[in-house]
Design a protein around this motif. Sequence first.
Motif, PDB file in Angstrom:
ATOM      1  N   GLY A  15      43.315  33.189  43.701  1.00  0.00           N
ATOM      2  CA  GLY A  15      43.177  34.028  44.688  1.00  0.00           C
ATOM      3  C   GLY A  15      41.865  34.809  44.405  1.00  0.00           C
ATOM      4  N   SER A  16      41.904  35.702  45.082  1.00  0.00           N
ATOM      5  CA  SER A  16      40.268  36.359  45.424  1.00  0.00           C
ATOM      6  C   SER A  16      39.823  37.233  43.978  1.00  0.00           C
ATOM      7  N   LEU A  17      40.979  37.738  43.164  1.00  0.00           N
ATOM      8  CA  LEU A  17      40.405  38.356  42.044  1.00  0.00           C
ATOM      9  C   LEU A  17      39.918  36.942  40.963  1.00  0.00           C
ATOM     10  N   ALA A  18      40.425  35.965  40.958  1.00  0.00           N
ATOM     11  CA  ALA A  18      39.857  34.841  40.101  1.00  0.00           C
ATOM     12  C   ALA A  18      38.555  34.479  40.543  1.00  0.00           C
ATOM     13  N   ARG A  19      38.503  34.381  41.703  1.00  0.00           N
ATOM     14  CA  ARG A  19      37.035  34.033  42.439  1.00  0.00           C
ATOM     15  C   ARG A  19      35.990  35.075  41.992  1.00  0.00           C
ATOM     16  N   SER A  20      36.593  36.230  42.065  1.00  0.00           N
ATOM     17  CA  SER A  20      35.529  37.283  41.993  1.00  0.00           C
ATOM     18  C   SER A  20      34.972  37.377  40.421  1.00  0.00           C
ATOM     19  N   ILE A  21      36.110  37.097  39.564  1.00  0.00           N
ATOM     20  CA  ILE A  21      35.820  36.898  38.263  1.00  0.00           C
ATOM     21  C   ILE A  21      34.870  35.804  37.884  1.00  0.00           C
ATOM     22  N   CYS A  22      35.049  34.821  38.506  1.00  0.00           N
ATOM     23  CA  CYS A  22      34.352  33.511  38.021  1.00  0.00           C
ATOM     24  C   CYS A  22      32.882  33.737  38.646  1.00  0.00           C
TER      25      CYS A  22
END
Length: 362
Positions: A15-22
């Motif tokens: 999701g969007s948080l996984a994307r932001s972290i990466c």
Amino acid sequence: MTAIAPAGIAVVGGGSLARSICYSLAVAADPPPGTVTVLARSARVADEIACIAGARAATSASPTRFTAEALDASDRNTTARVLARIQPRVVINCASLQSPWESSRAPTAWTDMLAAGGFGIGLPLHAVLAREVARAIHDSGIPALFVNACYPDAVNPLLHAEGLPVFCGVGNSATLSASLHAMVRPPAGKRLRVLAHHAHLHAPAQPSEEARVWLDDQPVTSVGELLAGHRACSREELNAVTGHTAAVLAARLAAGTEVCADLPGPLGMPGGYPVRIHDDRIALDLPNGLTAEGAVAWQMRMAEHDGVVVTPSGNVRFGEQAHQALSAQLTDIPRDYEAQDMELLAQQLLGLREKLRAEPPA
């Protein structure tokens, strides 16, 4: 045969948080973690995140490499095998059964109920996959540090009560702390300490129930004014800050660097606290005059505003408003339950969600 020392980071979720972290790990990790493995249910999504993050890293001359695998986080056995093979030093869970963006993207009678009863109603839906990932880490036998991003203020105490490995969380108090640092700009050598709960993402009804902040050991006043700009931002925009703080933390944990931070759910405690991390050990870093018992008691009072209170022993109690909202739909829903009951409750909530999603919002 010499055991392989774990290294790198695994990010579970697409999701969007996984994307932001990466995307932050690609350009802001210090020191660079080496390899980041994206583990998402959809192979296409995992590949996409790894591709974009890899391009960002290369453009920034970062040596961090991104790889991707399809993984269903609910499959504990497969998750354990994958983790044992890739040997991550840090595992960040971003996988949940309930999206935080549903109320803005697809409002229904279900999101109406969540708004009426409080965010905490969805606790079992945030806990189920985090629990499976924690179990998989345990089963894999690797000494990975488990960082949970899914409602850690309440989920982490549940995992801890079951004896599952949970190091800390990210988001919530960490995101508030980032904005407070931007406003206060503490001088070099000064420590800003933040005691806050997920409920403080929104302004409390009473100023006396505001998040508590100290510069070293001196209380900071007008916290609500300092957080006004943060709270005026959309939650989706703030996700960029949450992901960035998580990436900075994860990179330091993977490298074994000493960390002073404000984090939710450290050691499975309810709410968010100032902590110090050294040699893979995490300890509270409270200001003088505040005991751990006092901090936990305060957190449990603040949790009432979220609609659910979780004790350090894993007992869960829905608030009056939350229980009324739920019992209007599920007459047999308990007011109190234990950590081991969350899977059954999650199934009940999933059934209710399917029914209410078919109804328009009020």
